[in-house]
Design a protein around this motif. Structure first.
Motif, PDB file in Angstrom:
ATOM      1  N   ALA A   1      43.486  75.726  46.321  1.00  0.00           N
ATOM      2  CA  ALA A   1      44.275  75.987  47.531  1.00  0.00           C
ATOM      3  C   ALA A   1      45.534  75.134  47.546  1.00  0.00           C
ATOM      4  O   ALA A   1      45.466  73.912  47.470  1.00  0.00           O
ATOM      5  CB  ALA A   1      43.434  75.686  48.763  1.00  0.00           C
ATOM      6  N   TYR A   2      46.678  75.805  47.615  1.00  0.00           N
ATOM      7  CA  TYR A   2      47.939  75.102  47.834  1.00  0.00           C
ATOM      8  C   TYR A   2      48.162  75.037  49.336  1.00  0.00           C
ATOM      9  O   TYR A   2      48.008  76.057  50.019  1.00  0.00           O
ATOM     10  CB  TYR A   2      49.102  75.887  47.230  1.00  0.00           C
ATOM     11  CG  TYR A   2      49.109  75.979  45.729  1.00  0.00           C
ATOM     12  CD1 TYR A   2      49.796  75.036  44.960  1.00  0.00           C
ATOM     13  CD2 TYR A   2      48.471  77.028  45.076  1.00  0.00           C
ATOM     14  CE1 TYR A   2      49.828  75.139  43.571  1.00  0.00           C
ATOM     15  CE2 TYR A   2      48.491  77.135  43.695  1.00  0.00           C
ATOM     16  CZ  TYR A   2      49.168  76.194  42.945  1.00  0.00           C
ATOM     17  OH  TYR A   2      49.203  76.299  41.580  1.00  0.00           O
ATOM     18  N   ILE A   3      48.529  73.857  49.835  1.00  0.00           N
ATOM     19  CA  ILE A   3      48.860  73.774  51.261  1.00  0.00           C
ATOM     20  C   ILE A   3      50.158  73.001  51.458  1.00  0.00           C
ATOM     21  O   ILE A   3      50.499  72.125  50.663  1.00  0.00           O
ATOM     22  CB  ILE A   3      47.748  73.079  52.097  1.00  0.00           C
ATOM     23  CG1 ILE A   3      47.393  71.694  51.528  1.00  0.00           C
ATOM     24  CG2 ILE A   3      46.497  73.932  52.161  1.00  0.00           C
ATOM     25  CD1 ILE A   3      46.454  70.887  52.421  1.00  0.00           C
ATOM     26  N   THR A   4      50.869  73.349  52.516  1.00  0.00           N
ATOM     27  CA  THR A   4      51.968  72.479  52.964  1.00  0.00           C
ATOM     28  C   THR A   4      51.588  71.992  54.359  1.00  0.00           C
ATOM     29  O   THR A   4      50.922  72.706  55.112  1.00  0.00           O
ATOM     30  CB  THR A   4      53.326  73.212  53.022  1.00  0.00           C
ATOM     31  OG1 THR A   4      53.231  74.274  53.972  1.00  0.00           O
ATOM     32  CG2 THR A   4      53.715  73.790  51.673  1.00  0.00           C
ATOM     33  N   LEU A   5      51.992  70.756  54.655  1.00  0.00           N
ATOM     34  CA  LEU A   5      51.567  70.136  55.908  1.00  0.00           C
ATOM     35  C   LEU A   5      52.683  70.175  56.949  1.00  0.00           C
ATOM     36  O   LEU A   5      53.868  70.274  56.599  1.00  0.00           O
ATOM     37  CB  LEU A   5      51.166  68.682  55.649  1.00  0.00           C
ATOM     38  CG  LEU A   5      49.997  68.510  54.687  1.00  0.00           C
ATOM     39  CD1 LEU A   5      49.749  67.033  54.405  1.00  0.00           C
ATOM     40  CD2 LEU A   5      48.734  69.160  55.245  1.00  0.00           C
ATOM     41  N   ASN A   6      52.290  70.088  58.190  1.00  0.00           N
ATOM     42  CA  ASN A   6      53.285  70.005  59.262  1.00  0.00           C
ATOM     43  C   ASN A   6      54.046  68.685  59.149  1.00  0.00           C
ATOM     44  O   ASN A   6      53.521  67.699  58.611  1.00  0.00           O
ATOM     45  CB  ASN A   6      52.597  70.074  60.621  1.00  0.00           C
ATOM     46  CG  ASN A   6      52.032  71.465  60.869  1.00  0.00           C
ATOM     47  OD1 ASN A   6      52.629  72.455  60.450  1.00  0.00           O
ATOM     48  ND2 ASN A   6      50.885  71.534  61.521  1.00  0.00           N
ATOM     49  N   ALA A   7      55.256  68.687  59.691  1.00  0.00           N
ATOM     50  CA  ALA A   7      56.102  67.488  59.613  1.00  0.00           C
ATOM     51  C   ALA A   7      55.348  66.277  60.151  1.00  0.00           C
ATOM     52  O   ALA A   7      54.639  66.369  61.161  1.00  0.00           O
ATOM     53  CB  ALA A   7      57.372  67.720  60.428  1.00  0.00           C
ATOM     54  N   GLY A   8      55.468  65.176  59.432  1.00  0.00           N
ATOM     55  CA  GLY A   8      54.840  63.936  59.896  1.00  0.00           C
ATOM     56  C   GLY A   8      53.429  63.729  59.378  1.00  0.00           C
ATOM     57  O   GLY A   8      52.879  62.640  59.493  1.00  0.00           O
ATOM     58  N   GLU A   9      52.806  64.779  58.776  1.00  0.00           N
ATOM     59  CA  GLU A   9      51.434  64.623  58.266  1.00  0.00           C
ATOM     60  C   GLU A   9      51.474  64.134  56.824  1.00  0.00           C
ATOM     61  O   GLU A   9      52.338  64.537  56.056  1.00  0.00           O
ATOM     62  CB  GLU A   9      50.671  65.954  58.325  1.00  0.00           C
ATOM     63  CG  GLU A   9      50.580  66.564  59.711  1.00  0.00           C
ATOM     64  CD  GLU A   9      49.764  65.718  60.673  1.00  0.00           C
ATOM     65  OE1 GLU A   9      49.094  64.758  60.227  1.00  0.00           O
ATOM     66  OE2 GLU A   9      49.818  65.989  61.885  1.00  0.00           O
ATOM     67  N   GLU A  10      50.511  63.323  56.447  1.00  0.00           N
ATOM     68  CA  GLU A  10      50.440  62.790  55.090  1.00  0.00           C
ATOM     69  C   GLU A  10      49.183  63.299  54.395  1.00  0.00           C
ATOM     70  O   GLU A  10      48.114  63.372  55.001  1.00  0.00           O
ATOM     71  CB  GLU A  10      50.362  61.253  55.135  1.00  0.00           C
ATOM     72  CG  GLU A  10      51.696  60.563  55.337  1.00  0.00           C
ATOM     73  CD  GLU A  10      52.708  60.903  54.242  1.00  0.00           C
ATOM     74  OE1 GLU A  10      52.327  60.931  53.053  1.00  0.00           O
ATOM     75  OE2 GLU A  10      53.887  61.160  54.581  1.00  0.00           O
ATOM     76  N   ALA A  11      49.323  63.641  53.097  1.00  0.00           N
ATOM     77  CA  ALA A  11      48.146  64.067  52.342  1.00  0.00           C
ATOM     78  C   ALA A  11      47.473  62.844  51.735  1.00  0.00           C
ATOM     79  O   ALA A  11      48.106  62.087  51.010  1.00  0.00           O
ATOM     80  CB  ALA A  11      48.570  65.025  51.242  1.00  0.00           C
ATOM     81  N   ASP A  12      46.224  62.638  52.044  1.00  0.00           N
ATOM     82  CA  ASP A  12      45.458  61.575  51.388  1.00  0.00           C
ATOM     83  C   ASP A  12      44.009  62.053  51.253  1.00  0.00           C
ATOM     84  O   ASP A  12      43.676  63.170  51.680  1.00  0.00           O
ATOM     85  CB  ASP A  12      45.546  60.253  52.161  1.00  0.00           C
ATOM     86  CG  ASP A  12      45.167  60.420  53.624  1.00  0.00           C
ATOM     87  OD1 ASP A  12      44.492  61.429  53.939  1.00  0.00           O
ATOM     88  OD2 ASP A  12      45.552  59.585  54.445  1.00  0.00           O
ATOM     89  N   ASP A  13      43.148  61.229  50.662  1.00  0.00           N
ATOM     90  CA  ASP A  13      41.777  61.668  50.408  1.00  0.00           C
ATOM     91  C   ASP A  13      41.054  62.067  51.696  1.00  0.00           C
ATOM     92  O   ASP A  13      40.268  63.015  51.717  1.00  0.00           O
ATOM     93  CB  ASP A  13      40.986  60.569  49.689  1.00  0.00           C
ATOM     94  CG  ASP A  13      41.435  60.460  48.234  1.00  0.00           C
ATOM     95  OD1 ASP A  13      42.164  61.373  47.781  1.00  0.00           O
ATOM     96  OD2 ASP A  13      41.082  59.470  47.570  1.00  0.00           O
ATOM     97  N   ALA A  14      41.345  61.334  52.757  1.00  0.00           N
ATOM     98  CA  ALA A  14      40.683  61.648  54.031  1.00  0.00           C
ATOM     99  C   ALA A  14      41.078  63.049  54.499  1.00  0.00           C
ATOM    100  O   ALA A  14      40.245  63.823  54.973  1.00  0.00           O
ATOM    101  CB  ALA A  14      41.059  60.611  55.079  1.00  0.00           C
ATOM    102  N   LEU A  15      42.355  63.393  54.322  1.00  0.00           N
ATOM    103  CA  LEU A  15      42.798  64.725  54.744  1.00  0.00           C
ATOM    104  C   LEU A  15      42.147  65.809  53.874  1.00  0.00           C
ATOM    105  O   LEU A  15      41.701  66.844  54.374  1.00  0.00           O
ATOM    106  CB  LEU A  15      44.316  64.838  54.671  1.00  0.00           C
ATOM    107  CG  LEU A  15      44.775  66.240  55.083  1.00  0.00           C
ATOM    108  CD1 LEU A  15      45.275  66.267  56.502  1.00  0.00           C
ATOM    109  CD2 LEU A  15      45.799  66.817  54.137  1.00  0.00           C
ATOM    110  N   TYR A  16      42.088  65.553  52.565  1.00  0.00           N
ATOM    111  CA  TYR A  16      41.469  66.544  51.677  1.00  0.00           C
ATOM    112  C   TYR A  16      40.022  66.825  52.108  1.00  0.00           C
ATOM    113  O   TYR A  16      39.587  67.974  52.177  1.00  0.00           O
ATOM    114  CB  TYR A  16      41.495  66.065  50.223  1.00  0.00           C
ATOM    115  CG  TYR A  16      42.883  66.114  49.602  1.00  0.00           C
ATOM    116  CD1 TYR A  16      43.827  67.026  50.049  1.00  0.00           C
ATOM    117  CD2 TYR A  16      43.234  65.268  48.558  1.00  0.00           C
ATOM    118  CE1 TYR A  16      45.090  67.077  49.486  1.00  0.00           C
ATOM    119  CE2 TYR A  16      44.498  65.317  47.990  1.00  0.00           C
ATOM    120  CZ  TYR A  16      45.424  66.225  48.460  1.00  0.00           C
ATOM    121  OH  TYR A  16      46.666  66.288  47.901  1.00  0.00           O
ATOM    122  N   LEU A  17      39.311  65.771  52.413  1.00  0.00           N
ATOM    123  CA  LEU A  17      37.921  65.927  52.829  1.00  0.00           C
ATOM    124  C   LEU A  17      37.839  66.694  54.153  1.00  0.00           C
ATOM    125  O   LEU A  17      37.032  67.611  54.321  1.00  0.00           O
ATOM    126  CB  LEU A  17      37.289  64.539  52.971  1.00  0.00           C
ATOM    127  CG  LEU A  17      35.781  64.552  53.171  1.00  0.00           C
ATOM    128  CD1 LEU A  17      35.099  65.120  51.927  1.00  0.00           C
ATOM    129  CD2 LEU A  17      35.268  63.130  53.443  1.00  0.00           C
TER     130      LEU A  17
END
Ligand code: WTA
Length: 649
Positions: free
Chosen positions: A561-577
């Motif tokens: 899955a490719y995703i783009t995040l809303n402004a201000g959101e950061e991708a990290d392991d917690a988000l992936y989970l």
């Protein structure tokens, strides 16, 4: 080369099988040239309350899609699967149940099954269920799941079985779409030692205010544990069944009465409520079960599919029981608690015919010879596979290791929409090629077309279409005939389009090569990329999503899955989970993405269309074959995606 091998018809089957090579040729020809005569004869294999006078009345013409078989006949499926066997097979075992734990098992004779079905049909009636009402079944693999299905068909209710792995969201969507009046579930299920909170999921689904039609929930007690109990709504299965009358007369059903709805994934977002009807479905599943598995009286037949899928409907319940067969129903998974569990069950019940999926075969193969340790599997006569193309290596392993190099393998190609097998070898008629589904069944006319709809004759590859109707074809999508026409009959005019591609070899044998639409096949289960994408974008932090299937050794395909995040959101392991859990809650565990690739921008054309072709190449590690990317609005995103992909691995 592995896929150059051929396995001749075993000499005993050459003469003893129901369908031998010369019979296949003769009968296939007759079934195409004179379908009315052919199906008129086959329809004598089931019992009719009122015989039909008309056989086939079908149209694949654009705008006029209409499918009717045996339309003026009347019958009842539950009567065919139960009552008609009582005089001769009443004491024969209908269902052998093996629990998740090897210490649990049960058996039910045809007489016992008949009584349970009658009692439960009376329970349904006492709860106000009538002909034409929709009943949801969300059950573990216990005999009561089959009892519930047969009880619905006995009184003419339409069942909609929902796979036990689906989430409350998915259950709710299906209930709303079908206006179901009643839900049948279990306190919990158990698979591979893990508890599945079925009742809790139903409670969560029914808590949604949009659901207004469900009046009662009947709960089968499997483990004895549950959370809430709504005394005005919930009913214990055992209490109701014990109090019910042990006989219930069957309803007289018209041939085209709706039989069941089964939701499946398509290339657009919302699951499709595939609707099957009564007579054609039963005639076809009865015949295919008997001839493709070459089922002989007293054979023990084991289909590992869950009742929540079409295979569980057609070849665990209806096809076998209509033939008076003895089935094994297994609650658990093939390698629990020991790697050789599947083989142990084969020996324990002296299984003669084993029908399973390539993903299970590959998972067993990966574990090595421990999966057959201390077992001999000498009872096996025939093996079958379904769900996705089987790679020749897995086919050969299945043949040699599970089947002791003795048993033919029927690689059956079909779909939720087809109701029964369309392309498959017949074990007494066809030499086998590992990986090939081989030949059309009687009455089935497959063809290959290119993307413009031109027929591909002789050797070649193309989109797989079916030229004319067969009796167990889905009649419509529940409540949406326009979508039915659009999904199956609009791509290539006047033919049924399967969504699969296939190749025809020099001998005229057919090899299925896989889906050509946006449908994934994860462990043999269908899932629309659009379905996963809409679950992803429903997450409050996700702006956009694109889902791709990538090859996976065991599951066939994995979800990238490719995703783009809303402004201000950061991708990290917690988000992936968090995102993985989110999708699991929205759809179910089978839809959980294996890979999540967060990025700043997806490759789009100037008109804003996501170029999936490019995303697919990157996710499949084929970035060296990207082809022309000059039409992209911003070609620089591609380099970025490739370097991110390398970091992700
Ligand atoms: C795939 C399952 C290759 C195919 C009965 C089809 C197969 C989809 C085979 C339907 C097979 C099923 N060889 N591919 N023997 N059997 N498929 O609706 O892509 O869950 O379109 O029905 O599974 O999946 P469904």
């Amino acid at each position: 080369m592995l896929d150059g091998r051929r396995y001749e018809v075993p000499s005993d089957l050459k003469t003893s099988a129901y369908i031998t090579s010369s019979e296949y040729e003769k009968k296939y020809k007759e079934s195409i040239e004179n379908p009315d005569k052919f199906w008129n004869e086959q329809a004598r294999n089931i019992e009719w309350i009122k015989p039909f006078t008309k056989v086939k009345n079908t149209s694949f013409e654009q705008g006029k899609i209409d499918i009717k078989w045996f339309e003026d006949g009347q019958l009842n499926i539950s009567q065919n699967c139960l009552d008609r066997h009582l005089a001769t097979k009443g004491d024969d075992i209908a269902i052998i149940w093996e629990g998740d734990s090897p210490s649990l098992s049960r058996q039910m004779t045809y007489k016992e099954l008949h009584e349970q079905v009658c009692r439960f049909a009376n329970v349904l009636k006492s709860q106000g269920i009538k002909k034409g009402d929709v009943v949801v079944i969300y059950m573990p693999m216990v005999p009561e799941a089959a009892v519930a299905m047969l009880a619905c068909t006995r009184i003419g209710a339409i069942h909609s079985v929902i796979f036990g792995g689906f989430s409350p969201e998915a259950i709710a969507g299906r209930i709303i779409d079908s206006n179901a009046k009643l839900v049948i579930t279990s306190d919990e299920g158990i698979r591979g030692g893990k508890i599945i909170p079925l009742k809790k999921n139903v409670d969560a689904a029914l808590a949604k205010p949009e659901i207004t039609t469900v009046e009662k929930v009947i709960v089968f007690e499997r483990t004895g544990h549950h959370d809430a109990w709504h005394s005005e709504r919930d009913i214990w299965w055992h209490e109701a069944v014990n109090a019910a009358d042990p006989y219930c007369d069957y309803e007289v059903m018209d041939a085209e009465s709706p039989l069941f709805i089964l939701y499946t994934s398509g290339s657009t977002g919302k699951p499709k409520g595939v609707l099957h009807s009564t007579a054609g479905y039963l005639v076809y599943t009865t015949l295919t079960f008997k001839t493709v598995f070459n089922y002989q009286p007293k054979d023990i037949f084991w289909c590992t599919a869950d009742v929540g899928w079409i295979t569980g409907h057609s070849y665990l319940v209806y096809g076998p029981l209509s033939n008076g067969a003895t089935i094994v129903m297994y609650e658990g998974i093939p390698s629990y608690p020991t790697p050789n569990r599947l083989s142990q069950i084969v020996d324990k019940y002296q299984v003669n015919i084993l029908y399973t999926a390539p993903t299970a075969i590959r998972a067993l193969m990966a574990q090595g010879d421990v999966v057959v340790e201390n077992t001999h599997r000498n009872s096996l006569k025939l093996l079958g596979t379904v769900g996705e193309p089987i790679n020749p290596q897995a086919w050969i392993w299945y043949h040699e290791t599970i089947g002791n190099s003795r048993c033919p393998i029927v690689d059956t190609w079909w779909q939720t929409e087809t109701g029964g097998f369309l392309i498959t070898p017949l074990p007494g008629a066809h030499a086998l090629k590992p990986g090939a589904a081989m030949k059309p069944f009687f009455g089935v006319q497959p063809a290959l077309v290119d993307n413009e709809g031109n027929f591909i004759e002789g050797e070649g590859e193309g989109n797989l279409v079916i030229m004319d109707s067969w009796p167990s074809q889905a009649r419509t999508l529940y409540g949406d005939h326009a979508r039915f026409e659009e999904a199956y009959f609009a791509t290539f005019k006047n033919t049924y389009f399967s969504g699969d591609a296939a190749k025809r070899d020099a001998d005229g044998d057919i090899w299925i090569t896989g889906r050509v639409d946006d449908v994934l096949n994860i462990s043999g289960h269908r899932l629309g990329t659009a379905e996963v994408e809409s679950a992803l974008v429903a997450h409050p932090k996700i702006a956009e999503a694109a889902v791709i299937g990538v090859p996976h050794d065991i599951k066939g395909q994995a979800i990238y899955a490719y995703i783009t995040l809303n402004a201000g959101e950061e991708a990290d392991d917690a988000l992936y989970l968090e995102v993985k859990n989110w999708v699991r809650n929205e759809i179910g565990a089978i839809a959980t993405p294996d890979y999540i690739h967060a990025t700043k921008g997806l490759p789009k054309t100037r008109s804003g269309k996501i170029m999936r072709r490019i995303l697919r190449k990157i996710a499949c590690d084929e970035a060296d074959q990207l082809g022309d990317i000059s039409t992209l609005a911003d070609p620089s995103v591609v380099e970025k995606l490739i370097s991110e992909y390398k970091c992700l691995l």
